[in-house]
Structure formats: structure tokens, C-alpha cells
Scaffold this active site. Sequence first.
Site, PDB file in Angstrom:
ATOM      1  N   ASN A 208      40.553 132.285 160.870  1.00 39.80           N
ATOM      2  CA  ASN A 208      41.662 131.392 161.222  1.00 39.80           C
ATOM      3  C   ASN A 208      42.992 132.116 161.032  1.00 39.80           C
ATOM      4  OD1 ASN A 208      42.583 130.934 158.407  1.00 39.80           O
ATOM      5  ND2 ASN A 208      40.537 130.056 158.214  1.00 39.80           N
ATOM      6  N   PHE A 320      45.679 122.279 149.686  1.00 37.33           N
ATOM      7  CA  PHE A 320      46.627 122.313 150.805  1.00 37.33           C
ATOM      8  C   PHE A 320      46.017 121.571 151.991  1.00 37.33           C
ATOM      9  CE2 PHE A 320      50.297 125.201 150.276  1.00 37.33           C
ATOM     10  CZ  PHE A 320      50.093 125.534 148.952  1.00 37.33           C
ATOM     11  N   LYS A 334      42.717 113.307 152.112  1.00 36.94           N
ATOM     12  CA  LYS A 334      42.159 114.541 151.535  1.00 36.94           C
ATOM     13  C   LYS A 334      42.263 114.506 150.004  1.00 36.94           C
ATOM     14  CE  LYS A 334      42.183 119.481 152.583  1.00 36.94           C
ATOM     15  NZ  LYS A 334      42.722 120.562 153.380  1.00 36.94           N
TER      16      LYS A 334
END
Length: 389
Positions: A208, A320, A334
Amino acid sequence: MNNEKKILLGITSGIAIYKVVDLCSRLVKAGYEIEIIMTENATKMISPLVFETISRGKVHTDMFHSGHHEEVEHIEMARRADLFLIAPTTVNTLAKIANGIGDNLLTSTVLAYDKTVMLALSANTKMIENPATIENINKLQDRNFEFINSKSGMLACNNIGNGRLAEPEEIFERVEDYFVEKDLKGKNIIVTAGPTREDVDPVRYITNRSSGKMGFAIAKKAFQRGANVTLIHGDCKVSPPYGPENIRINYNHELKSEIEKRFDDADCLIMAAAPCDFRVEKYSENKIKTKNNLILNLVENEDILKYFGEKKKEQMVIGFAAETFDLHENALKKLESKNCDYIIANDVSSSTSGFDVDDNKVSIISREDTIDMPLMPKIQVADEILDLI
Ligand SMILES: Cc1cc2nc3c(=O)[nH]c(=O)nc-3n(C[C@H](O)[C@H](O)[C@H](O)COP(=O)(O)O)c2cc1C
């Protein structure tokens, strides 16, 4: 801030003196006020004029010069300086300092100085590993001296071995570290950074866009603030900072096992890494032949953040969330699903913030609060995150 800090820079006659021109320039650009003392031998290698020009100040060389004396120079220079850095430090000057000799302006000023003296050593391997040099280093370890150790590599004498002066970047960072308040002293912090990868076949992998910059900034700041920092990171586009323990990994399972080894003793885990969420269902042992419409089946990887969020006892876990829409809602989900203490949410749809740039605009989300921060350099974001600990 640096404008108020005065550095006394001692320069001796090591061949690595040329690196100190660069170092001096960095310190001046960062706003430090530099006053310089060169040994007489150092002036035979580089003219004081070079350092006078770079530092925009005076270079002192002679203890007994004639002229106007309003003050006793070495006493006043020692009084004025917030930090005394000697780079390069020859083994000769080291020996004098270790034995309390003050036979020139530099060594006399060291005797008159009662704060920290940083010594950046460099010499030929035999000189630096000479028992006399080792004894002199040991003598100074328990006093107000910090060493910036020499490195291994190709030396000016054409030998390969220990003795190279640390690079100007590292010496500069050690100076910066020195002036930062050590409010995280005693804390064990694990920081992860950068991408992981998943192999498709022997020559290809998926990964990524994470550059590692945010995690590196956090690790650097945590180290400057006195924490014991372990930085575990994938293949990043920038070099890891000096100071933290630095562990390089490629795959998710390596990331997990390196965290696992340290997690019980950690006070905080900051997961700035971007582990691959997916892997190919079936790795191909042979290189896949080029063809139209290749379809790769991807399956979900284990969620490392969730694993440690569920495992934590006293540890603080900070995750994050890189999102492209519904930033706050997704980040809050999250936070709950991974049992984190904080989520640092950033909108990666903007080109000025997030992946691969030096700035970031984040929201700090906890169960109680959401703080939306303005766009700022990642190094400043790092400080805001570390303030949570
Ligand atoms: C070309 C050259 C390179 C030198 N490089 C080093 C060095 O890297 N480290 C060191 O300890 N001494 C080095 N020396 C030896 C020192 O210059 C010598 O010990 C000198 O007396 C040190 O004086 P000072 O500490 O007052 O500057 C070098 C000498 C020469 C001629």
C-alpha cells in the site's frame, strides 16, 4: 525556541573535520547561536574563515592572543553555552579531557564547563580501539559527558573499520534531542510504521501507499522525549530516525511477532503501520505468466490492531484510521471494534495530507472526545499524539 540556545562547538584536527562544515550550517539554519573554538591543529586542516562565515560568528583559536580583554575568554564562553559539542574529537583531545589537562583554549574551556559536553569521536580504528583511548572513554562515562560513537565503514586511511565520524544528520539530531524535555522518560513505547507486503508469486507482491513518515515522526519525538522506543517498520521511502531500536519487517506475521515479543513490557503501542488487509488466497510458486484478465482471489488478513487491543491490560493502544469518507463515524467504529484507547483518523482523499507527504490533518478520537486538529507537519502531529500518553 532554538534561538535562545547557545552551542559552543569545539573542533579538533580529525580528518572528518569537513563534515563539521555541514553540521555547523544545519545548526545555524535551525536557529542555534554558535560560538566556535578550534584547536591550533584544526586550523591547519580548515581555515577558521570557513567556520566564521558559516556560523556568522567568531572563531576562537588562541588562548593567549593580545588585544582587548574585557573578560576571561574561556570562563565566559563556558558560562554562556547551553551545550558544549566537540566534533570531531581527536583521541588526543579526548585523552587531555579525560586527564584534566587544559593546555589550550578548547581543553581549558572544557575544564571550566559544568553542563553536558558531547564528544563525537573519530579516528583510525587502531587509534580508537587503542586501550588508552578505551580507558579515557571509560573515565568520562560517569561524568557530564555524552558520546556520539564513531561508526564502521571506509576510513580516510583507506581501511575499513570502526572510526568514522557520525554523519552530520545524526550529530544534529543528538543536539536536538538534548534540548527536548524528557517527559516520557521510563516509558516503553512500541511504534509501528510503513506498509507490509503480501507476495503474489516469486517476483510480485501487493502493498500500500504508506510512506512510514508519520510513524517515523512519532518514534523520533518519543525518543527525544526520553522514552525507550522500539520502531518496527516495513519498507519505507525515508530513513528511520536515529535513536530508537529499529526493526525492519516485511510481512504481517513478522510485524505481529515483533510486537508480541515486547508487548507485555510496553506502556503504549502506537500502530501507525499500514499492514496489508488482504493477501492472495493462493501464493503461486512459479512466476504467473502474463495474460489478459488475471483474477487474484484475496482473503482477509488477521487484524493486528484488534489482536493487541483485545490483549491489552495496562497498555495504551493507539490506532490509525486512514479513511476516504465518513471519517469520524468510521474511526469511532474502529475504536470500539478494536478496543483502542485512541484512534488517530486522517482523511487520505486529500493530496496535501496523509500518505507520502510531510503534513497531516488528523482527528484524535477517544470514547469521550473528538479533537479535530488543523493541517500541520507530521513531526508536530507526533507531539500531539504523544501528549496523550
Ligand atoms: C591528515 C591527518 C588526519 C588525522 N585524522 C585524525 C583523526 O581522524 N582522529 C584523530 O584522533 N587524530 C587524527 N589525526 C591526528 C591528530 O591531528 C593529532 O593527534 C593532533 O595532535 C591532534 O591535535 P588536536 O587534538 O589538538 O586537534 C590526524 C592527523 C593528520 C595529519
